[in-house]
Design a protein around this motif. Structure first.
Motif, PDB file in Angstrom:
ATOM      1  N   PHE A  33       0.850  -1.197   0.000  1.00  0.00           N
ATOM      2  CA  PHE A  33       0.000   0.000   0.000  1.00  0.00           C
ATOM      3  C   PHE A  33       0.880   1.239   0.000  1.00  0.00           C
ATOM      4  O   PHE A  33       1.889   1.277   0.701  1.00  0.00           O
ATOM      5  N   ARG A  36      -0.468   8.013   1.641  1.00  0.00           N
ATOM      6  CA  ARG A  36       0.238   8.906   2.545  1.00  0.00           C
ATOM      7  C   ARG A  36       1.445   8.157   3.134  1.00  0.00           C
ATOM      8  O   ARG A  36       2.565   8.610   3.104  1.00  0.00           O
ATOM      9  N   ASN A  37       1.154   6.967   3.638  1.00  0.00           N
ATOM     10  CA  ASN A  37       2.191   6.132   4.250  1.00  0.00           C
ATOM     11  C   ASN A  37       2.536   4.984   3.309  1.00  0.00           C
ATOM     12  O   ASN A  37       1.807   4.732   2.361  1.00  0.00           O
ATOM     13  N   LEU A  39       3.367   0.842   3.035  1.00  0.00           N
ATOM     14  CA  LEU A  39       3.365  -0.447   3.732  1.00  0.00           C
ATOM     15  C   LEU A  39       4.001  -1.522   2.876  1.00  0.00           C
ATOM     16  O   LEU A  39       3.681  -1.629   1.692  1.00  0.00           O
ATOM     17  N   GLU A 114       2.624  -8.124  12.794  1.00  0.00           N
ATOM     18  CA  GLU A 114       2.572  -9.389  12.086  1.00  0.00           C
ATOM     19  C   GLU A 114       1.732  -9.208  10.824  1.00  0.00           C
ATOM     20  O   GLU A 114       0.709  -8.514  10.873  1.00  0.00           O
ATOM     21  N   TYR A 115       2.140  -9.820   9.724  1.00  0.00           N
ATOM     22  CA  TYR A 115       1.314  -9.754   8.526  1.00  0.00           C
ATOM     23  C   TYR A 115       0.115 -10.672   8.725  1.00  0.00           C
ATOM     24  O   TYR A 115       0.269 -11.818   9.123  1.00  0.00           O
ATOM     25  N   TYR A 116      -1.070 -10.157   8.465  1.00  0.00           N
ATOM     26  CA  TYR A 116      -2.296 -10.941   8.642  1.00  0.00           C
ATOM     27  C   TYR A 116      -2.782 -11.371   7.271  1.00  0.00           C
ATOM     28  O   TYR A 116      -3.080 -10.538   6.419  1.00  0.00           O
ATOM     29  N   TYR A 118      -5.264 -12.076   5.270  1.00  0.00           N
ATOM     30  CA  TYR A 118      -6.719 -11.950   5.213  1.00  0.00           C
ATOM     31  C   TYR A 118      -7.267 -12.324   3.842  1.00  0.00           C
ATOM     32  O   TYR A 118      -6.533 -12.342   2.856  1.00  0.00           O
ATOM     33  N   ASN A 163      -9.665  -0.573   6.840  1.00  0.00           N
ATOM     34  CA  ASN A 163      -9.041  -0.879   8.136  1.00  0.00           C
ATOM     35  C   ASN A 163      -9.642  -2.103   8.807  1.00  0.00           C
ATOM     36  O   ASN A 163      -9.330  -2.400   9.958  1.00  0.00           O
ATOM     37  N   ASP A 179      -4.468  -0.033  11.555  1.00  0.00           N
ATOM     38  CA  ASP A 179      -4.401   1.425  11.447  1.00  0.00           C
ATOM     39  C   ASP A 179      -4.980   2.058  12.720  1.00  0.00           C
ATOM     40  O   ASP A 179      -5.914   2.863  12.669  1.00  0.00           O
TER      41      ASP A 179
HETATM   42  N1  ATP Z   1      -0.806  -6.256   9.493  1.00  0.00           N
HETATM   43  C1  ATP Z   1      -1.262  -6.260   8.239  1.00  0.00           C
HETATM   44  N2  ATP Z   1      -1.448  -7.440   7.597  1.00  0.00           N
HETATM   45  C2  ATP Z   1      -1.888  -7.470   6.316  1.00  0.00           C
HETATM   46  N3  ATP Z   1      -2.168  -6.371   5.588  1.00  0.00           N
HETATM   47  C3  ATP Z   1      -2.003  -5.182   6.152  1.00  0.00           C
HETATM   48  C4  ATP Z   1      -1.542  -5.051   7.507  1.00  0.00           C
HETATM   49  N4  ATP Z   1      -1.468  -3.739   7.805  1.00  0.00           N
HETATM   50  C5  ATP Z   1      -1.880  -3.085   6.695  1.00  0.00           C
HETATM   51  N5  ATP Z   1      -2.204  -3.928   5.692  1.00  0.00           N
HETATM   52  C6  ATP Z   1      -2.682  -3.582   4.319  1.00  0.00           C
HETATM   53  O1  ATP Z   1      -2.299  -2.248   4.016  1.00  0.00           O
HETATM   54  C7  ATP Z   1      -3.450  -1.412   3.810  1.00  0.00           C
HETATM   55  C8  ATP Z   1      -3.206  -0.042   4.400  1.00  0.00           C
HETATM   56  O2  ATP Z   1      -2.878  -0.113   5.775  1.00  0.00           O
HETATM   57  P1  ATP Z   1      -3.157   1.098   6.766  1.00  0.00           P
HETATM   58  O3  ATP Z   1      -4.616   1.342   6.850  1.00  0.00           O
HETATM   59  O4  ATP Z   1      -2.438   0.848   8.035  1.00  0.00           O
HETATM   60  O5  ATP Z   1      -2.448   2.283   5.967  1.00  0.00           O
HETATM   61  P2  ATP Z   1      -2.808   3.841   5.907  1.00  0.00           P
HETATM   62  O6  ATP Z   1      -1.698   4.513   5.172  1.00  0.00           O
HETATM   63  O7  ATP Z   1      -3.096   4.342   7.261  1.00  0.00           O
HETATM   64  O8  ATP Z   1      -4.095   3.861   5.036  1.00  0.00           O
HETATM   65  P3  ATP Z   1      -5.313   4.913   5.074  1.00  0.00           P
HETATM   66  O9  ATP Z   1      -4.726   6.255   5.296  1.00  0.00           O
HETATM   67  O10 ATP Z   1      -5.954   4.717   3.720  1.00  0.00           O
HETATM   68  O11 ATP Z   1      -6.199   4.438   6.182  1.00  0.00           O
HETATM   69  C9  ATP Z   1      -4.605  -2.183   4.458  1.00  0.00           C
HETATM   70  O12 ATP Z   1      -5.855  -1.882   3.887  1.00  0.00           O
HETATM   71  C10 ATP Z   1      -4.197  -3.626   4.226  1.00  0.00           C
HETATM   72  O13 ATP Z   1      -4.564  -4.015   2.926  1.00  0.00           O
END
Ligand code: ATP
Ligand code: MG
Length: 253
Positions: A33, A36-37, A39, A114-116, A118, A163, A179
């Motif tokens: 992903f 903004r951030n 992943l 941990e990676y989930y 899903y 989320n 998140d």
């Molecule tokens: N621990 C995890 N295991 C598996 N997938 C994850 C995990 N953490 C994040 N992701 C994936 O990354 C995506 C974005 O994560 P996250 O919501 O933390 O980022 P964000 O930059 O805060 O996004 P937003 O600003 O859109 O809410 C999630 O929708 C998911 O698909």
């Protein structure tokens, strides 16, 4: 530059592995992903499969705020996840957070969990309803999950479609929240409980199931509950479209 770090007991002697990941962040594993951030899903033989979140560098004023008055998002993500697990609310296991500071400014921060693995997120329930034979049941179970969280005095302010991660295990559905940097811990009023569902961008069909299930769980009138959710949802949608129009007008989107 100085680092402030926190690692769970199990990996406390593996600091170097986390620093290796940070150093090579842009090339390791795969990107999951980036908005903004950023992943990335990164596998390490010792640490396992991780979701590593690199937070966007805050704007100058926030660099000071996150380093002095407020905890960083990485810090809050870690401790909020720990708290949720202590209340039996599912979230990927928190592993570590790293904050890089320059004087009184927070520059970079990373959150390791941990990676989930899903199967889908809440977003697919909205966009691909026809793919789910159990659509109603998933939403009922989801509502029970949120009810349990509300009763544990937890308000997850970012309860939005991306989320909520969902996994099918045999014939059961497991929900996991991610998140987690924006949460509050307090008794929730009826209004706050219903308002909490609104950022999910629920469709009318969803509101009917979620409203009915939540009303049953809380011994409230089903029709009234659904009506409140519909009204709140309408207000939310109107505000959202006004915001989008405004952004377009000033050329931000
Ligand atoms: N621990 C995890 N295991 C598996 N997938 C994850 C995990 N953490 C994040 N992701 C994936 O990354 C995506 C974005 O994560 P996250 O919501 O933390 O980022 P964000 O930059 O805060 O996004 P937003 O600003 O859109 O809410 C999630 O929708 C998911 O698909
Ligand atoms: Mg998110």
């Amino acid at each position: 530059m100085k680092w402030k770090i926190h690692i769970i007991e199990e990996f406390k002697y593996e600091k170097h592995l986390f620093f290796d990941i940070i150093k090579n962040f842009n090339t390791l594993g795969c990107l999951i992903f980036k908005e903004r951030n950023t992943l990335r899903k990164i596998h390490n033989d010792v640490l396992g499969t991780l979701a590593v979140k690199s937070f966007k560098k805050p704007i100058l004023i926030n660099q000071y705020i996150y380093s002095t008055f407020r905890k960083s998002k990485a810090y809050r993500s870690f401790y909020n996840a720990k708290f949720l697990l202590s209340k039996n609310i599912n979230t990927p296991k928190p592993i570590a957070f790293f904050e890089q500071k320059k004087g009184k400014k927070l520059i970079h921060s990373f959150y390791f969990s941990e990676y989930y693995n899903y199967d889908f997120t809440f977003r697919e329930l909205i966009e691909k309803k026809e793919m789910f034979a159990d659509w109603n049941i998933i939403l009922q179970k989801f509502t029970e999950f949120i009810y349990k969280m509300h009763n544990s005095q937890i308000l997850f302010k970012d309860l939005s479609p991306g989320n909520i991660l969902i996994k099918k295990i045999n014939n059961l559905y497991e929900f996991s929240l991610i998140d987690l940097n924006r949460m509050a811990f307090k008794d929730l009023s009826w209004d706050e409980r219903l308002q909490n569902f609104i950022r999910l961008s629920m469709t009318e069909d969803m509101i009917n199931i979620i409203g009915k299930t939540y009303a049953k769980l809380t011994n409230r009138n089903e029709m009234e509950t659904i009506k409140i959710l519909i009204d709140k949802n309408q207000i939310y949608l109107t505000k959202k479209s006004q915001k989008q129009k405004f952004k377009k007008l000033i050329g931000k989107k």
